[in-house]
Every structure is written in structure tokens, then in C-alpha cells.
Scaffold this active site. Structure first.
Site, PDB file in Angstrom:
ATOM      1  N   HIS A  94      31.462 -13.186 -31.893  1.00  0.00           N
ATOM      2  CA  HIS A  94      31.894 -12.617 -30.622  1.00  0.00           C
ATOM      3  C   HIS A  94      30.765 -12.230 -29.668  1.00  0.00           C
ATOM      4  CE1 HIS A  94      34.448 -10.985 -27.708  1.00  0.00           C
ATOM      5  NE2 HIS A  94      34.965  -9.955 -28.331  1.00  0.00           N
ATOM      6  N   TYR A 146      42.639   0.206 -25.555  1.00  0.00           N
ATOM      7  CA  TYR A 146      41.651  -0.719 -24.995  1.00  0.00           C
ATOM      8  C   TYR A 146      42.343  -2.036 -24.660  1.00  0.00           C
ATOM      9  CZ  TYR A 146      37.299  -3.492 -24.774  1.00  0.00           C
ATOM     10  OH  TYR A 146      36.265  -4.307 -24.381  1.00  0.00           O
TER      11      TYR A 146
END
Length: 738
Positions: A422, A543
Site C-alpha cells: 500500500h 475513516y
């Protein structure tokens, strides 16, 4: 106009003027008189002939004109791209927005459709918000989360911060903003990703699934050959800058910086901090294929040129690998588990056991310099989508090289997915290229009707010159074998602790949200808030990832989905005395507030990246900030993300798209006692939710939360179905907050 054409015309005009009569019109006008004035500053004018002087001053003058026009165009484009009011305007666009759109579309965008970096230098800088605005927004988002006592404490800390250390930290950060292309992106990469010491395989990496049901061919070597070829075509386009930049509404360009790290990139472990290593094409003309614990180096370009091998040429090489029946040595088989433990431990083993041994070092460098990795699964293909996605994320415990930018995973039944590291890029970047690759499945350009590869006479001639796959060798010491066994045990426990559930919600799709005049994304976020409250009995920080790629080197900002408005809606849904009309009104207000916050995040007015950057400054300068420490220490109990299922124009897709639905993939929960939710909006009538949690936490359950999401969506639909429709066109423009 193209530079060669400009230079050719300029040279022709200068040559014509140099050979013209002294009294001709071209040598007697206001421009020529200005040029002769410039000639007075030429120190060599007395030693040069008139023709040479005219050529010199003409060239200098034309160069200045070209530079001025180019600089003016770049300045105008930068100013146009810094205009964001268009995002907040709903139904009717203002005259300024119409003029802005016309200039962007017909003056700039249409001339640079296939140039990767066409707009990169003109993208605006991410703005630096005022600390007063950021702190005020942060406190507002915490109202539904903190109790009165906690809120009073946080408000006091915030006031002290704004009066005391805040301005000093902001001053230092402004210096960073003035000299950097992006004031936060490099810190975000280094401190959030590369300095993180925990294992990345589940905690950071994510998995992407190409299709939920569709599979172009069950011949896994054929499908793998196609995927390799099409990914390399994308690589070639990126390498040659012949790749169309992504656009919003085909008008607004996005930053394409992340695409440069797509291929031949590896996250190299370090004791204190990792490093991203990206190799040039000259060093990375191969991929590495894993099968039954063996690693194979496979050349993917022709020997003497940069021609990408066609699928028919790759197929026999891959078939020879798959035909290998023997498994690798026990410890070599388990070796990839080393990349799935904490970074410091892996860095130590890598240094002591791999880099110090010439054989191991050579093989490791081959893996790390590969364009990408491919894994042929040893086990039978999962029959359920949730098992397939879980396998893409965690593997069987020892067949995921977690450091690589991305790994193509090929199941025994031919289904293909990806496992992605990522730190180097965000999910939409990989999703974009996976979508481009999938088009070859849709149009079946490489397959016969039975799923085998199409092999032409031209392919037959080239098959005789192919290089066979090279098996990589490792020499594993006793101490290394012990570390491998230890790593395998640690990662086995982490895999076993991952709880996953996939909800395919087909009762309705984004059409229902549109019917209520709400954003589909905001609609889903409100459903998640309702589901989470019913599941946990409270509100928590939520989030949601938002892009900031409208700006140079932009990555993400946090959309704080738990808000005052969302809490009011959720409470109304739990209140039996609340009417349908009140609930729907509160839902629409919550969606509207969420959409506004999303736009604010996209345009650089978010909260979390600014607070993070201020905290980095405080740590670096040794300035204590109780407010920043407390604000940034709170966990994200609900972490959510949406990867668009379609980023390419629908003109590029062929055939019936209804059968190509996808759940997109999965990522692990951010908090040990929280949930991770990756959701997908497919066409008009389908939602997918992939929920993850930790089995070791008694407070969370992925399946139960998935069922809560389903019930929340059903309950929200009744608000629309039971409310009489109104002839209401909705708000014309969302009011921006200062």
C-alpha cells in the site's frame, strides 16, 4: 502547436527577413524596430554582419515570445486548475464555471489526451489551511463521539494550542509549504507507511478481485499469460509517457505521480525505516513466478529488443512451471512468510541471511527487481467469493511476498486477482490498471471459444526462440530456517485471527439514493453509521479515504463520516417516536453535510493531514503539544474505503457489463477492536461490502456487522418508499464553509 512546427516557422521567418531588402516591410515595422533596439545590447554586434545580427536578435526575440506564451499558458492552466467552485455547484452552473469548463476542455485538455505528464507541472499546490479553521472543524467532528467532560477537556486543549504552540508550528509548516511541491505527502509516506514497524501483509496491504462471478477462461496459464501481457502493455505506455492522465468528468486532470511506481517497485525492509526501491526498465526485464514454493525468473521481453512477449509466447513457459510436480524444500516453501512479520525482524534476517550470502543475494535481487510477481496457487480454487478474497489478502501463509508493489494471484480455476503493497500508491491507481487489463477479458481478443489462447503462424515461429524459466536458488542456514519457522508461526496466527464477511446487497443500488436526492457514497456512509451504532451502541471516529490528487503529489485526506448530522439521523432511526418525514429530512441533511465535507477534503480543506503535518513539526522541533498528541492518538474504529468500479470511459468496455460485477477486494481492520469495510457501487442496483475484523476481539463480528449494514440499508429505503415524492430539484449549490 508542436515545438518542431514552431521552430520551423520561426526559422523560415528569420531567413526571409535576413535576405529581404533593407527597405522591405518585414524589416521596417514596429516589431523590427524593437528588435534592433535589443541588438544594441549584443556585445558582438560590431564584429558580426547585418544578416548574422538579424538572425541572432530574431532568434532571441522569438525565443522570448515562445517562452512568454508558454509561461502564460502554464500560469493560466494552473489558475484554472486551482478553481474548485465547480465542485460545489449542483444543478445550475455559474457563468464563471461554464467559462472555466470551456477553457479547460477546448483549449488545454483536448490537446494532451495521451500524455501522462501533460498537466503534472501545472497542478496547483495543496493549500495550507489556517490552524483556527482546522481546529474548529476537528472539534465539530468530535461532538457526537466525546462525552461532555471529554469534549470540555479537548476544547480547552484546542484553545491553548491555537494561542500557544499552534502559530509557531504553523509558521514552520508554512516554510515547508513554500519550498515543497506538497507539504504533507512525503511525510505521510515516510512516517505513516515506511516507519511503521508492524507487519504489512494484513495491516497495510490490500487485495483486489477482478470479478465476483465472471471468468474469461478456466485455463489458468492462458489467463495468466494475458494478464502478464496486458500489465506490461500498461507499463510500456507509462514508460513512454503515452498514457492518458485520469480526469474528473473528462475535464479536470488528476496527479499521475503514483503511476511511476507501479512496476519494478519493492518495499525494502529496514530496522528503523523501510525504503521504496524502483528499478529502471533496463534492470527489470523479467517477472518472478511462484509455484509450490519455487521461485522462477521469467523473461517477458524479447532478447534483443523491448518487444513485449505475446500471450502465446508466455504460455509454454508458464505451463512448464505449472507442470512442476515437486514442492520446494520445507523451509524454502515457507520463506515468503518472512515478509509478513514485523519489519525490523525481517530487515535483520534479510541483512544477516540473504545479503551476506552471494547465492541468496542474487536471488533476492532478482525478486526485488522484477516488474511484478505472479503466484500460481497450489490449493484448490475457493468455491465462495469470501474465501477467494480472503485468500488474495493472506494467501496460504507462505505464498505472498508482501514487499512487492503488486502480485498477480492465479487460482487453479483460472480466476485472477491481485495482492498489493500500500505505501507506494492508493487503491484507485491499481484499480485503474486492473480495469484496463480486464478489457482483454471482456473482448476475448486472445482466447478461442474453448478458453485456450489464439496462436498465430507468427507466434509459432517465435516459440522456438523462447528462453525457459530459470529456477532461483537459495542456501538457507540453520539459523535462517529457525527464523523462517518462527515467522511462519507468527503469520499463521495473524491469518487465523482475520474475520471476513462479504455482503452482496442486491435489493437496490445507487438509484435509491438518487431518488432521495442524496449522494450514493454519502448514503452508504450513513448506512454504515447506523449499522455501527446498532452493532456497538456508540459512535466512533470513522475513516473514509478521499483523494487529493487534484493537487501536485496529492494522495489522500480523511473524510470524518461520523458527524453531528449523521448522529442526529441515527438517533432518529432508533427513536420509535420519530416520524418517517423527520428521519428522511435528517438523512438528507446528513448526506448533504457528508458531501460537503468530501468536497472540502478533495480541495485541501480537510482536518487530518494538516494535524498530522503539525505533529511532525512538533516532534521534529521538540515542541510539546498536548492537543496534537491527544487528537492523533484516538483509534479509527471504523475504517472504510470505496474503489470506483469503473474509472475508464464506458466506450472502452464492450459487451454486457451486467455480468462483470466486482466486490473490489478487501483490507484488514485498522484497530484491533474495529472494522475494515471496503465497499463497491456496481451500476444502478447493486452494492458490495467486504467487512473485516479480528476474531480475537469479543466486541466485533464481521458477519453480524454485515447483517447490520444490510438491515440499515433496508430501513433507509423505507424512508424513501413511504414518503410522498415532491417536485423538489434539491439545492442548487452547496454552501462552502470558510
Amino acid at each position: 502547436f508542436p515545438i518542431p512546427v514552431v521552430l520551423l516557422v520561426t526559422g523560415g521567418v528569420i531567413a526571409y527577413a535576413a535576405n529581404a531588402e533593407p527597405k522591405s516591410w518585414i524589416r521596417n515595422n514596429s516589431i523590427s524596430r524593437l528588435m534592433w533596439k535589443l541588438d544594441a545590447y549584443n556585445p558582438l554586434r560590431k564584429t558580426l554582419s547585418t544578416k548574422v545580427r538579424l538572425s541572432v536578435v530574431g532568434s532571441a526575440f522569438c525565443t522570448g515570445i515562445i517562452w512568454g506564451i508558454t509561461a502564460g499558458q502554464r500560469f493560466l492552466l494552473r489558475r484554472l486548475l486551482a478553481y474548485h467552485d465547480w465542485m460545489y455547484e449542483r444543478k445550475e452552473k455559474s457563468l464563471a464555471t461554464k467559462a472555466w469548463g470551456f477553457l479547460l476542455k477546448y483549449v488545454f485538455v483536448r490537446r494532451a489526451t495521451n500524455d501522462l505528464h501533460a498537466f503534472q507541472g501545472a497542478l496547483p499546490t495543496l493549500p495550507l489551511p489556517r490552524i483556527e479553521d482546522t481546529v474548529a472543524r476537528y472539534l465539530h467532528t468530535m461532538l457526537p463521539i466525546l462525552n461532555d467532560e471529554e469534549m470540555a477537556e479537548m476544547s480547552t486543549l484546542a484553545k491553548d494550542f491555537v494561542r500557544q504552540e499552534g502559530p509557531t508550528l504553523q509558521w514552520y509548516l508554512r516554510l515547508k509549504w513554500l519550498v515543497s511541491p506538497n507539504y504533507v505527502s512525503d511525510w505521510w509516506l515516510n512516517y505513516v507507511y515506511l516507519r511503521g514497524r508492524e507487519a504489512i501483509a494484513i495491516n497495510s496491504n490490500w487485495a483486489g478481485v477482478m470479478y465476483a462471478k465472471f471468468c474469461a477462461t478456466n485455463n489458468r496459464c492462458a489467463h495468466a499469460s494475458m494478464a502478464i501481457h496486458e500489465f506490461l502493455v500498461c507499463r510500456q505506455q507509462l514508460y513512454r509517457d503515452n498514457f492518458a492522465p485520469q480526469m474528473i468528468a473528462e475535464v479536470v486532470p488528476l496527479c499521475m505521480d503514483q503511476y511511476e511506481r507501479m512496476f519494478a517497485t519493492t518495499r525494502i525492509p529496514g530496522v528503523d525505516q523501510d525504503e521504496l526501491q524502483t528499478c529502471d526498465l533496463s534492470e527489470s526485464r523479467h517477472i518472478v513466478v511462484m509455484h509450490k514454493g519455487h521461485f522462477y525468473r521469467v523473461q517477458v521481453y524479447s532478447v534483443n529488443t523491448n518487444r513485449i512477449l505475446r500471450p502465446a509466447e508466455l504460455y509454454p513457459v508458464l505451463q512448464s512451471i505449472v507442470n512442476e510436480e515437486a514442492f520446494a524444500d520445507e523451509h524454502e516453501l515457507l520463506m515468503p512468510a518472512l515478509t509478513c512479520i514485523d519489519r525490523a525482524s525481517w530487515a535483520k534476517v534479510r541483512e544477516e541471511e540473504f545479503l551476506s550470502n552471494p547465492v541468496n543475494r542474487s536471488s533476492l535481487e532478482c525478486i526485488e527487481r522484477a516488474a511484478f510477481l505472479m503466484v500460481f496457487e497450489d490449493d484448490e480454487a475457493p468455491s465462495q467469493l469470501v474465501d477467494e478474497v480472503r485468500n488474495l489478502l493472506v494467501g496460504n501463509g507462505h505464498n505472498r511476498w508482501a514487499d512487492k508493489s503488486f502480485t498477480i494471484v492465479v487460482q487453479k480455476d483460472g480466476r485472477v486477482g491481485v495482492h498489493v503493497e500500500h505505501s507506494w500508491a492508493d487503491a484507485s491507481t491499481v484499480g485503474h490498471l486492473v480495469e484496463k487489463v480486464s478489457i482483454a477479458d471482456e473482448d476475448r481478443r486472445f482466447y478461442n471459444e474453448d478458453g485456450s489462447l489464439i496462436i498465430t503462424d507468427k507466434d509459432e515461429k517465435k516459440l522456438q526462440k523462447l528462453q525457459p524459466a530459470e529456477k532461483l536458488k537459495f542456501q538457507l542456514s540453520k539459523s535462517c530456517c529457525k527464523e523462517i519457522e518462527k515467522a511462519n508461526g507468527i503469520y499463521a496466527d495473524a491469518r487465523a485471527d482475520l474475520d471476513m464477511y462479504i455482503l452482496r446487497f442486491g435489493e437496490y443500488g445507487k438509484g435509491m439514493a438518487k431518488k432521495a436526492k442524496c449522494s450514493p457514497d454519502a448514503w452508504i456512509q450513513m448506512a454504515l453509521q447506523l449499522a455501527y451504532f446498532r452493532n456497538q451502541g456508540r459512535f466512533d471516529q470513522t475513516y473514509e479515504s478521499s483523494t487529493t490528487r487534484l493537487f501536485n503529489l496529492g494522495r489522500t485526506e480523511t473524510i470524518r463520516s461520523a458527524s453531528v448530522e449523521s448522529a442526529a439521523f441515527v438517533k432518529s432511526m432508533q427513536d420509535p417516536n420519530s416520524s418517517v418525514k423527520v428521519r428522511l429530512d435528517l438523512l438528507c441533511k446528513a448526506c448533504e453535510a457528508h458531501q460537503l465535507y468530501t468536497y472540502d477534503c478533495m480541495t485541501g480543506k480537510g482536518v487530518d493531514r494538516h494535524l498530522f503535518a503539525l505533529y511532525v513539526v512538533s516532534a521534529g522541533k521538540g515542541i510539546n503539544s498536548p492537543f496534537l498528541k491527544k487528537a492523533l492518538s484516538r483509534k479509527w474504529k471504523l475504517s472504510t474505503s470505496q474503489v470506483p468500479t469503473r474509472q475508464l470511459s464506458m466506450k472502452e468496455h464492450v459487451g454486457d457489463q451486467s455480468q462483470l460485477e466486482t466486490s473490489n477486494g478487501a483490507f484488514g481492520p485498522v484497530a484491533d477492536d474495529g472494522y475494515g469495510v471496503l465497499y463497491a457501487i456496481w451500476q444502478e442496483d447493486l452494492f458490495y461490502f467486504t467487512v473485516t475484523a479480528k476474531k480475537s476481539c469479543p466486541k466485533t463480528d464481521a458477519e453480524k456487522f454485515g447483517q447490520c449494514i444490510k438491515q440499515a440499508l433496508l430501513d433507509m429505503a423505507t424512508l424513501v418508499d413511504l414518503t410522498p415524492s415532491k417536485d423538489d430539484k434539491g439545492p442548487k449549490k452547496i454552501q462552502q464553509k470558510n
